[in-house]
Scaffold this motif. Structure first.
Motif, short mmCIF file in Angstrom:
data_model
loop_
_atom_site.label_atom_id
_atom_site.label_comp_id
_atom_site.label_asym_id
_atom_site.label_seq_id
_atom_site.Cartn_x
_atom_site.Cartn_y
_atom_site.Cartn_z
N UNK A 181 124.19 87.82 -48.00
CA UNK A 181 122.92 87.87 -47.26
C UNK A 181 121.77 87.21 -47.99
N UNK A 182 121.74 87.35 -49.31
CA UNK A 182 120.65 86.80 -50.11
C UNK A 182 120.59 85.27 -50.01
N UNK A 183 121.74 84.67 -49.75
CA UNK A 183 121.83 83.21 -49.79
C UNK A 183 122.01 82.56 -48.42
N UNK A 184 122.15 83.38 -47.38
CA UNK A 184 122.42 82.82 -46.04
C UNK A 184 121.42 83.36 -45.03
N UNK A 185 120.82 82.48 -44.25
CA UNK A 185 119.93 82.92 -43.18
C UNK A 185 120.45 82.41 -41.84
N UNK A 186 120.25 83.21 -40.82
CA UNK A 186 120.74 82.82 -39.49
C UNK A 186 119.56 82.46 -38.59
N UNK A 187 119.75 81.44 -37.78
CA UNK A 187 118.72 81.10 -36.81
C UNK A 187 119.40 80.57 -35.56
N UNK A 188 118.63 80.47 -34.50
CA UNK A 188 119.19 79.85 -33.29
C UNK A 188 118.15 78.92 -32.69
N UNK A 189 118.63 77.99 -31.89
CA UNK A 189 117.71 77.04 -31.30
C UNK A 189 116.80 77.74 -30.30
N UNK A 203 118.32 66.29 -22.08
CA UNK A 203 116.99 65.81 -22.43
C UNK A 203 116.76 65.83 -23.95
N UNK A 204 116.60 64.65 -24.51
CA UNK A 204 116.45 64.53 -25.97
C UNK A 204 115.21 65.23 -26.50
N UNK A 208 115.00 68.14 -29.30
CA UNK A 208 114.23 67.98 -30.54
C UNK A 208 113.30 69.16 -30.74
N UNK A 209 112.58 69.52 -29.67
CA UNK A 209 111.63 70.64 -29.75
C UNK A 209 112.37 71.93 -30.05
N UNK A 210 113.56 72.05 -29.44
CA UNK A 210 114.35 73.25 -29.61
C UNK A 210 114.82 73.39 -31.06
N UNK A 211 115.10 72.26 -31.70
CA UNK A 211 115.54 72.29 -33.10
C UNK A 211 114.36 72.64 -34.01
N UNK A 212 113.24 71.97 -33.74
CA UNK A 212 112.06 72.24 -34.58
C UNK A 212 111.60 73.68 -34.43
N UNK A 213 111.67 74.21 -33.21
CA UNK A 213 111.15 75.56 -32.97
C UNK A 213 112.23 76.62 -33.08
N UNK A 214 113.21 76.43 -33.95
CA UNK A 214 114.30 77.40 -34.00
C UNK A 214 113.81 78.75 -34.51
N UNK A 215 114.53 79.78 -34.05
CA UNK A 215 114.08 81.15 -34.28
C UNK A 215 114.99 81.83 -35.30
N UNK A 216 114.36 82.48 -36.28
CA UNK A 216 115.15 83.22 -37.27
C UNK A 216 115.75 84.44 -36.60
N UNK A 217 117.02 84.73 -36.86
CA UNK A 217 117.63 85.92 -36.26
C UNK A 217 118.19 86.86 -37.32
N UNK A 218 117.79 86.65 -38.56
CA UNK A 218 118.18 87.65 -39.57
C UNK A 218 117.19 87.60 -40.72
#
Ligand SMILES: [Zn+2]
Length: 218
Positions: A181-189, A203-204, A208-218
């Motif tokens: 856990x200390x070394x791994x973080x989870x996120x999603x688009x 739609x490109x 792109x926006x979805x990648x930039x605005x990814x959300x941390x989930x842990x």
């Protein structure tokens, strides 16, 4: 109206995504018009593709002759980002956004207890081996990154579903159990893949926006 063999080929071609009856018939007739040399070349290339294309031993994306894929061999890509997707075609979709410069992990299948598909029936064991290697390298100070404490980011890019949630929950639990856990973080688009999409029309800009605005989930 047309000979049965043309209709049969048309029917087969129609099974491909985004190919309707009209275009499949056009392709069939086009093949018929080819010279013997052109036709032999087509068959030869199809056979070659079928025989030589394999899956990358590292990430399970398409590769050739059991070698690593071009993405895994590209050392300019960050080893500290792995985007987790279900199918190889999802990689093609995300690559089109030109905004992602990390690595991938194709799962092939998602965990689906109701269908008797568990972690070992997917490519998750391959992912865990990769995580373990990277965590070891971080622990040994062999990985450099811009942040003072390097960490591996796992980015989930799956179509929203019960199976996607089950897969994510399993990965999260495994990371905790292994003490990563200390070394791994989870996120999603910010936005998942739409339920039905065509790689060519995705739609490109949205991606792109979805990648930039990814959300941390842990
Ligand atoms: Zn690969």
């Amino acid at each position: 109206m047309l000979p049965e063999s043309i209709t049969s080929v048309t029917d087969i071609l129609m099974r491909f995504p985004a190919v309707g009856r009209r275009s499949s018939q056009r392709i069939a007739l086009q093949i018929l018009e080819q010279s013997d040399t052109e036709f032999d070349h087509l068959i030869e290339q199809l056979q070659k593709m079928k025989q030589s294309v394999t899956f990358c031993p590292t990430c399970s994306f398409f590769s050739q002759n059991n070698l690593e894929c071009d993405i895994c061999r590209d050392h300019s890509r960050s080893v500290l980002q792995i985007c987790i997707l279900e199918k190889g075609t999802d990689v093609i979709a995300l690559e089109k956004s030109l905004s992602y410069h990390g690595r991938y992990q194709v799962l092939s299948r998602l965990i689906s207890p109701l269908d008797n598909i568990f972690a070992d029936n997917t490519n998750l064991p391959q992912l865990f081996t990769r995580i373990e290697n990277i965590v070891d390298k971080i622990r040994q100070g062999q990985v450099t990154s811009r942040s003072p404490l390097p960490y591996l980011e796992l980015i989930f890019f799956l179509q929203p579903s019960f199976n996607a949630e089950a897969t994510l929950a399993y990965v999260r639990e495994k990371i905790q159990d292994k003490g990563w856990s200390e070394f791994v973080r989870l996120s999603k688009l910010a936005q998942g893949l739409p339920s039905f999409y065509n790689v060519d029309t995705l739609d490109q800009e949205t991606l792109s926006k979805s990648i930039e605005g990814r959300i941390a989930i842990s």
